[in-house]
Design an enzyme around this catalytic site. Structure first.
Site, PDB file in Angstrom:
ATOM      1  CG  ASP A 374      90.274 -54.368  14.759  1.00 28.41           C
ATOM      2  OD1 ASP A 374      90.134 -53.708  15.569  1.00 28.41           O
ATOM      3  OD2 ASP A 374      89.519 -54.640  14.284  1.00 28.41           O
ATOM      4  CB  THR A 500      82.042 -50.091  27.822  1.00 26.29           C
ATOM      5  OG1 THR A 500      82.298 -50.861  27.134  1.00 26.29           O
ATOM      6  CG2 THR A 500      80.495 -49.516  26.904  1.00 26.29           C
TER       7      THR A 500
END
Length: 510
Positions: A374, A500
């Site tokens: 991440d 998005t």
């Protein structure tokens, strides 16, 4: 009902330990379809697996808890996974799933929720999902809906949702509150709003106006955007086109000059070039601002780790100092440069975009699971003692090893393939999908992972984000799928542009 895995998945070696499959003649199966068709079918099976688990254990709630087979309502209880899955199901040709979702959307009451509403998340998932479904089902997928009236209901419901949310823009400046209470017409009392959550509304709200003929939605979102296009004070723009992270809601002025392409800032830059793709006549200024930001990013933010100077990532900047850290979220950046490069015929942007894509791929191929973390860093002064060997080999150290089913790396592989046509980017996307399918898959869906550099990804988090359907499955599929009207095209030929959340909406000039 549980649908068994198709033969293609077995033939491609994606069988997990929790699923039993019959033995088949691999050569015979692979001979029936091309390699890319086989891979596309394997992704469709994974989508169906997650959808079946959601329908069995979680529908009509927002998301499946894929370890306990429970459910969550983190997106206001309106069925986020269903709405987010719509455009992917359309593109995959899953007629039964599409019609199930159309029926669901027709019954949602967007004026009712027990929890705080995020203007940003609701816009990109629900509003974007419904508008995309409408554009696809009124266009290239027109025959999929059993009840054409439910396609019209998508737009009705999108307008209903816009009407529920629009009070968020009723501020001194027109910069909206993000966290709102739709029942009381209240908000969380924030004095500032973030760059991404302010600057990632304009595509969906403008599309809503263009489809309904009511200019109010476009005007609200574009007024908020105007402060980002003309930033004040000057300290908010330390490099041309690159702006700060927070905007005062009362005045529209920036409160800082912290610059990055990371989460919180990311999709503002993404939408600048996408608005130009959507309508180059109305949004030429957005394109100009993106070009400035892109050129400044190449000049000021690109960074190369000492052990691996062949890799490129984007640093962040604040008050004269750089932070050598990046995020999975940031890895949409390669795709953004590639889209801008092909639309504007700028080879320098395409070349830099490919460098960013290669850097993000390196975060995947370096870990034990072959899934990227991440977040990571490459500051030689900050290397943790237990990661020195890893850092010297990989060029980075992991700051958060989680993987929460994020799509951005595969997204950029998709743009790289569509712009260059080179098979290596398909291979990389396939490698990522295989790793995710092997590591994150459960009996009912896909779970987030605690540590991509641990055996089996560490422990599993009991949540399946709705964007698994909207993004991970879509990008993993369309990179192998045949060309179509909704695919990204080279040059200025695009008929659709992806929001998005990876929901394709029809561009305005076709």
């Amino acid at each position: 009902m549980r649908v068994p895995a198709p033969l293609s998945l077995v033939a491609l070696g994606l069988v997990g330990s929790t699923v039993a499959h019959p033995l088949i003649d691999h050569e015979e199966v692979l001979g029936r379809k091309s390699d890319s068709q086989e891979k596309a079918e394997a992704v469709k099976e994974a989508f169906q697996h997650a959808w079946d688990g959601y329908m069995k254990y979680a529908y009509p709630h927002d998301e499946l808890h894929p370890v306990s087979n429970g459910y969550g309502d983190s997106r206001n209880g309106w069925g986020a996974s269903a709405v987010d899955a719509l455009s992917t199901a359309i593109i995959m040709g899953k007629t039964d799933v599409v019609n199930t979702i159309l029926d669901h959307v027709s019954k949602v009451d967007y004026s009712q929720t027990d929890s705080e509403v995020s203007l940003f998340e609701t816009t990109i998932r629900y509003l974007g999902g419904m508008l995309s479904g409408y554009d696809l089902l009124k266009g290239p997928a027109a025959r999929m809906a059993h009840n054409p009236g439910l396609v019209d209901t998508l737009l009705v419901q999108a307008k209903n949702l816009g009407d529920v949310l629009k009070f968020a823009f009723d501020t001194g400046s027109g910069v909206p509150y993000n966290n709102i209470n739709i029942t009381s017409k209240g908000n969380d009392g924030s004095s500032a709003n973030g760059l991404a959550v302010t600057g990632t509304l304009v595509l969906e709200w403008t599309r809503l106006s263009d489809l309904t003929g009511d200019d109010e939605y476009a005007s609200l979102s574009q007024k908020a955007e105007s402060y980002l296009l003309n930033p004040k004070p000057s300290s908010a723009e330390p490099f041309p086109g690159l702006v700060g992270s927070n905007i005062d809601i009362a005045t529209g002025k920036f409160t800082d000059g912290h610059v990055s392409w990371d989460g919180g800032d990311d999709s503002f830059y993404e939408y600048l070039i996408k608005m130009f793709v959507y309508d180059p006549t109305r949004f030429a200024l957005y394109k100009d601002r993106w070009v400035l930001a892109a050129e400044s990013t190449i000049e000021h933010l690109q960074a190369h780790p000492e052990p691996r100077p062949d890799l490129t990532w984007l640093a962040s900047y604040d008050s004269g100092s750089y932070s050598l850290n990046s995020q999975h979220l940031t890895c949409f950046d390669g795709g953004s440069f590639l889209l801008g490069g092909t639309v504007l015929n700028r080879q320098d942007f395409i070349d830099f975009g490919l460098e960013l894509v290669h850097g993000c791929e390196a975060t995947y191929n370096s870990t034990l699971t072959k899934i990227g973390p991440d977040s990571w860093g490459w500051d030689p002064k900050q290397v943790p003692s237990d990661q020195k060997e890893f850092y010297e080999k990989a060029g980075f150290y992991i700051t958060s090893g989680a993987y929460i089913l994020r799509p951005e790396v595969i997204e950029s592989f998709y743009y790289a393939y569509r712009v260059t046509g080179k098979e290596i980017y398909r291979d990389w996307a396939w490698n990522a999908f295989v790793a995710i399918n092997a590591t994150a898959r459960t009996d009912s869906g896909f779970a987030a992972l605690s540590d991509v550099n641990a055996p089996n990804g560490g422990s599993k988090y009991d949540n399946q984000e709705s964007f698994l359907f909207a993004e991970v499955m879509k990008y993993s599929y369309i990179i192998h799928a045949e060309d179509a009207e909704w695919q990204v095209q080279t040059g200025g030929k695009n008929n659709f542009v992806f929001n998005t959340e990876a929901h394709p909406v029809r561009v305005q000039h076709t």
